[in-house]
Enzyme design. Structure first.
Site, PDB file in Angstrom:
ATOM      1  N   ASN A 215       0.851  -1.192   0.000  1.00 16.36           N
ATOM      2  CA  ASN A 215       0.000   0.000   0.000  1.00 16.36           C
ATOM      3  C   ASN A 215       0.889   1.245   0.000  1.00 16.36           C
ATOM      4  O   ASN A 215       2.118   1.136   0.045  1.00 16.36           O
ATOM      5  CB  ASN A 215      -0.969  -0.013   1.192  1.00 16.36           C
ATOM      6  N   LYS A 341     -14.946   1.550  13.647  1.00 14.59           N
ATOM      7  CA  LYS A 341     -13.666   0.863  13.911  1.00 14.59           C
ATOM      8  C   LYS A 341     -13.282   0.995  15.386  1.00 14.59           C
ATOM      9  O   LYS A 341     -12.832   0.045  16.019  1.00 14.59           O
ATOM     10  CB  LYS A 341     -12.560   1.516  13.086  1.00 14.59           C
TER      11      LYS A 341
END
Ligand SMILES: Cc1cc2nc3c(=O)[nH]c(=O)nc-3n(C[C@H](O)[C@H](O)[C@H](O)COP(=O)(O)O)c2cc1C
Length: 400
Positions: A215, A341
């Protein structure tokens, strides 16, 4: 410049008889593992030599503001930026007047201006002069101005002066100055009892011996947080996948894959008080890896992905009273995703940032974040990552 374990101190030396006592101060700080950056006015060089000061500090003494060999592109700004504290000892009536009125035409007044632009870091001035100069209303007024701005002034002692007169004006003793400096630095170290782990960078999940799924995390945000925590006295372990300059932490461990990161965290997490998980960890990895390089001539391939372990959620289950901070890099529904989250992974705090913006985030020197915990939500506006990191550490310090 390297951050030492004890910290970075700028010592400004100005043109008074007591300039030689600055040598003893430098020796004390160096002995205690401080990195001392000396700066002298031209008048100070009439009393002691820059060579002596450079030898004692093992640093080049700045005596000329236009000296291009000062480290950094704009040396005085960089020096002011890296220092944890600035001390002027001895401080003449002249330098006190200059700093009080914002004059910046010699190395000491210039670096003072750059250092004390904001009040974040301790600035200690130790006047020494003839008692009539000290009690002159102009000097007293200038000292008042500086005190009001938050500068720490160590009053001179009374006694016999070099000019043969007796009165208040002698430089405070080296021990007194040393202790005031240490106390001032200690007060900025609100994380000094904290054993922190910061993760930084992205993971690489191998497809074959050559290719990986990775990433775009640069690791800069994690490094900035690690540097801030270290500055504020924490013991910091940085777990990183990138090769950025060492931010002066206590230990650096390296990872490549999510599994590596998990292994390192499994061994280090039990002894930490704070985990800041700034690393961008892969959610998926190839189910199988080829141990031989795949070739185009072999035809198209399908890579089956399987989920990686949810490292942070698993650590949070067994966290005891450790404080856990996660990051949420989102391209849409940033706040609602970050909130979910925070809750689903059992975190204490989450730092949300919008990766769809090109002016902040991955690879950029800048970021803008929203800090969320169970009770509040606070935006830290677009700024350099090192300043964003300071804001994040302020929030952690207020909760930990
Ligand atoms: C022998 C001598 C001793 C001096 N001692 C002092 C002193 O202790 N304190 C002070 O404020 N000025 C003292 N001065 C005056 C300063 O050196 C003078 O004001 C100079 O411009 C200060 O420059 P600076 O502030 O850039 O270092 C002394 C001057 C001489 C000649």
């Amino acid at each position: 410049m390297i951050l030492t374990a004890a910290g970075n101190i700028i010592i400004g030396i100005t043109g008074g008889i007591a300039a030689y006592k600055a040598c003893d101060l430098i020796r004390l700080f160096v002995k205690d593992k401080f990195c001392v950056h000396p700066v002298m006015t031209k008048a100070a060089t009439e009393f002691i030599t820059p060579l002596t000061v450079s030898c004692l500090s093992s640093k080049k003494t700045v005596v000329d503001i236009f000296d291009s060999s000062i480290e950094g592109n704009v040396g005085h700004i960089e020096l002011a930026d890296i220092a944890d504290l600035m001390l002027i000892a001895p401080a003449t009536a002249d330098i006190i007047a200059k700093i009080a009125s914002g004059i910046a035409d010699d190395p000491v007044s210039l670096i003072s201006m750059a250092f004390y632009g904001t009040r974040e870091k301790p600035f200690v001035i130790v006047p020494a002069m003839n008692y009539r100069m000290y009690h002159n209303p102009a000097t007293q007024k200038n000292l008042e101005i500086l005190k009001e701005r938050g500068v720490i002034i160590i009053d001179p002692e009374e006694g016999e002066l070099v000019c043969g007169e007796t009165g208040e004006g002698r430089l405070a003793s080296v021990d007194v100055i040393y202790n005031v400096v240490i106390k001032a630095l200690d007060e900025t170290r609100d994380m000094k009892n904290i054993n922190a782990i910061v993760t930084a960078g992205g993971t690489e999940e191998p497809i074959d011996p050559v290719r990986v799924i990775s990433n775009r995390s640069s690791g800069k945000m994690g490094y900035a947080v690690a540097k801030q925590l270290k500055k504020r006295g924490a013991k910091v372990t940085l777990i990183s996948s990138v090769d950025l300059p060492d931010p002066g932490v206590d230990e650096i461990a390296k990872f490549k894959t999510a599994a590596d990161l998990k292994d390192i965290l499994d061994s280090k997490f039990p002894s930490c008080d704070l985990l800041v998980m700034a690393a961008a960890v892969a959610d998926f990895k190839p189910k199988e890896q080829s141990d031989k390089k795949l070739h185009r001539s072999d035809g198209g391939i399908t890579i089956e992905l399987e989920p990686t372990d949810d490292i942070i959620a698993n650590l949070a289950k067994d966290r005891g009273d450790r404080f856990i901070v996660g990051f949420a890099a989102e391209s849409e529904y940033m706040i609602s995703r970050a909130k979910s989250k925070l809750e689903s992974k059992g975190l204490d705090m989450i730092i949300a940032n919008d990766i769809s913006r090109s002016d902040i985030g991955f690879g950029s020197e800048y970021n803008e974040v929203v800090v969320l915990d169970k009770n509040c939500e606070k935006t830290i506006k677009r700024d350099l990552k090192i300043n964003i990191a300071k804001g994040i550490v302020d929030e952690i310090a207020s909760m930990i």
